[in-house]
Design an enzyme around this catalytic site. Sequence first.
Site, PDB file in Angstrom:
ATOM      1  N   HIS B  67     -63.176 -13.711 -33.356  1.00 13.33           N
ATOM      2  CA  HIS B  67     -64.152 -14.908 -33.633  1.00 13.33           C
ATOM      3  C   HIS B  67     -62.984 -16.347 -32.484  1.00 13.33           C
ATOM      4  O   HIS B  67     -63.704 -16.933 -31.622  1.00 13.33           O
ATOM      5  CB  HIS B  67     -64.632 -15.037 -35.284  1.00 13.33           C
ATOM      6  N   GLU B  70     -62.366 -15.569 -29.692  1.00 17.10           N
ATOM      7  CA  GLU B  70     -63.965 -16.348 -28.397  1.00 17.10           C
ATOM      8  C   GLU B  70     -63.949 -17.505 -28.315  1.00 17.10           C
ATOM      9  O   GLU B  70     -64.133 -17.634 -27.144  1.00 17.10           O
ATOM     10  CB  GLU B  70     -65.434 -15.837 -29.336  1.00 17.10           C
ATOM     11  N   HIS B  71     -63.621 -18.870 -29.869  1.00 12.92           N
ATOM     12  CA  HIS B  71     -63.479 -19.668 -29.230  1.00 12.92           C
ATOM     13  C   HIS B  71     -62.471 -20.477 -28.332  1.00 12.92           C
ATOM     14  O   HIS B  71     -62.715 -21.223 -27.728  1.00 12.92           O
ATOM     15  CB  HIS B  71     -62.791 -20.431 -30.870  1.00 12.92           C
ATOM     16  N   GLU B 143     -67.060 -24.300 -39.465  1.00  9.65           N
ATOM     17  CA  GLU B 143     -68.147 -23.259 -39.271  1.00  9.65           C
ATOM     18  C   GLU B 143     -67.874 -22.701 -40.501  1.00  9.65           C
ATOM     19  O   GLU B 143     -69.304 -22.089 -40.960  1.00  9.65           O
ATOM     20  CB  GLU B 143     -67.534 -22.439 -38.545  1.00  9.65           C
TER      21      GLU B 143
END
Lengths: 423, 424
Positions: B67, B70-71, B143
């Site tokens: 994740h 991905e950022h 998040e």
Amino acid sequence: MNYKYINLKEGVKLHTIKTEKFKTNLIAIFITVPLTRENVTKDTLIDLILHRGSKNYKTQEEINKRLEELYGAVFDYGIEKSGDNHVFKFYIESINDKYLNDDNEVLKNSIKILSDIVFNPIIKKGEFDEKYFETEKEKLKQIIDSKIDNKDTYSYYRCIQEMHKGKVFGLYKYGYKIDLDYIQNTDLYERYEQIINTGKIDIFLSGNIGDEQIALVKNDKNISKLQNRVAVYNVQYGRSDLVNSETIKEVSESMKVAQGKVVIGLNISEKRENTSFVALIYNMILGGSANSKLFQNVRESQSLAYTISSRYLKPKNNIFIKCGIDIKNYEKVIQTIKEQLDDLKNGNFSEEDIYNAKNTIIASIKGISDEQDTTITYYFGQELSHQKSNLINYAVEIGKVTKKDIINLANRININTIYFLRD
Amino acid sequence: MQILESKKIGERAYIEELESGLKIVVIPKKNFNKKHAIVGIKFGSIDNCFINPKNNKKITIPDGVAHFLEHKMFEQKNGTNSLDTLTALGVNANAYTTDTHTAYLIECTDNFDEAYKELLDYVQNPYFTRENVNKEKGIICQEIRMYEDDPTSRVYQNVLQCLYKNHPVRIDTAGTIDSVNSINKKILYDCYNTFYNPSNIVISLCGDFNPEEIIERTKNMIVQKESYKDIKRIYPEEPEEINKSMIIEKMEISTPIFVIGIKDKPKYGKEYVRKNIAIEILCNILIGNSSKLYKELYDNGEILSEITFEYQSSTDFAYLLLAGQSKEPEKVLSKFIKQIKSLKKKGIQEEEFERIKKKVYGGYITEYNEVSDIAKMFMIDCLEKVNTFDILDEFLTVNLDYIKEILNEVFVEKNIAISIISTN
């Protein structure tokens, strides 16, 4: 794509969107009535009762079994606040008969079921079915209670409520628990009749359709029985009824949360013809995309938030900024947001920002016809605001907006309310 | 190039597998304005231990790296950010990470060529610095906090903790505040260099394309790299039985929500497709909105709305989840278990089976309405080595005997757990 409409009766319109892109046909029935404190809870309760069963499809079980036989036709319903209106929405999406090799007459039967649910409820002695009335009342209590479950939508609603206090737009769309102790079944049925006989009715049919399919709607037993009416509803001119002032209403509320939620309500006091087009671009530059000032300055350069965005609410000419933040950073976040609003007032944005914003809006307009439900929503929005802009004209209007227009508008925009949900 | 066709629904898919193992899938849709492209990488939050193909050493990484990567992929060496570049083109650009894969996507009506080039460019050219990695930590921690306040995320997270004792499918995709803070530039590069390898990538496109032309163009934009045909992923030994039968967490909500989970074993290829169909049919028969049980629960006010179900199956795990909202979730569970037993005993009626089969079939056809859904569906199936059209054909082979077999195999009481978010 080919959009047309015909008046089936005075106040009852059939809108058709002919398209061969999809595997499905989508039928929608929308009934629009003015939103009022008196009727807001009743209307939601009616919406819930209707989905339980009709004269020809008496129970949910019967409805669902019939839908399953029609290759999983999907029924959906809901009630929405649109400006100062309350809109009942009912849909059935079903497979285009072309893709099935039996003669199920899926579309024909879908129309039949939908119109029966909406226009032909089970009525005994001037009342709705007693069991449905009681169980849906209980259900509605739970729905109203559940508004705190999603902290994002709750904060958004609370900001609107504070901003539009004492006005119908500040009402909660599902109504109030206290009303449920007083609503009588007979009164509810009276209200139903009033809605059916005076509400604005819009029926949408989207898919691979021709005269034959249009006739199915026209000649439908329930639909053809509808009366002519001077439909009572509020036309959405997109004007704000709030007055701008320098004082900001600040409201904070405590709950057990790990993250603080900030919602800021902005009011636009501008009534010019092209306001909504300018406001869309203003909003895009402010917080409508990853390139926006809010996203870049609150999230990317200061890591103050994961989500930050703004949306333009056309019927009320308001903009709402929403973000989730670390509670201790509240002051810093508000300061940064105010700086962005000032930047827009002072013209601190580039022609490139405008060009990009226009691109994004025009792209989304071009994409509308690729989705059946979005196309219906677009034309219904036009209908309620008495506009006749097709998708091409809409894009042209967006193209005309200049930097000067945006700066002028920015100077007519004030923060009205700041809502903060914290621990 | 391989051409797959489904005459039933009038669609075709063009698939090209390059020597490096990279797959390109094109599903042409005439007359659509939107074009959608999605790049899928088989690297998800479960891949937290693997053999580094560069030095053949086993490495274990902190939770949340897929994740985090991905950022960070959007940042470019020249100081630009690809998300900004794409947004400026009027393109809808996004990315997401799941248990099993990471995906980067664009959707647009204009400027597709330019946007597509940017997409392939940024996915193939990472740029991580100590500074830009550290900056992202604050954003990702917000998040994580957001999901902590979201009862729906919590209830799903907890049910996987019930089902799995060791397997990393039980951990949150984003990781924890601590694990995210321990991620650094080197870890990101190690993972990038291992998993963002041609053999581990599928590019799927849907819209008004000329398939041959777009495949040729894609090939020319692929950066040549040494291909790792088989990336060795190491998953811990996972017992057959569930970890815990129940987790209850309190949150500020009005009515409890719940997810019932059933631990299962994965199947592959056509068997995977058949099993998916059978499970969907069975869920409908057991607790779908035309079932006796649903009617009873709804009429008694024991559930607030329909029960939704989803079946997840990948190389290393499989589970079924049924979610709903109820004042008494444990009662719903016990009635559900009773219903399973009664169905096993009494058998399934032909009429009901045929009716539900039609419903499920209609649902599959509807999935061919929007370019985004279509591109994504083919990307995921391709990563899992499944032919998407098979689902329409395999339908004919799913009969009552097979349904009974799956009922007995999957719906077993000892494999069932429940996660509940209750009111304060």
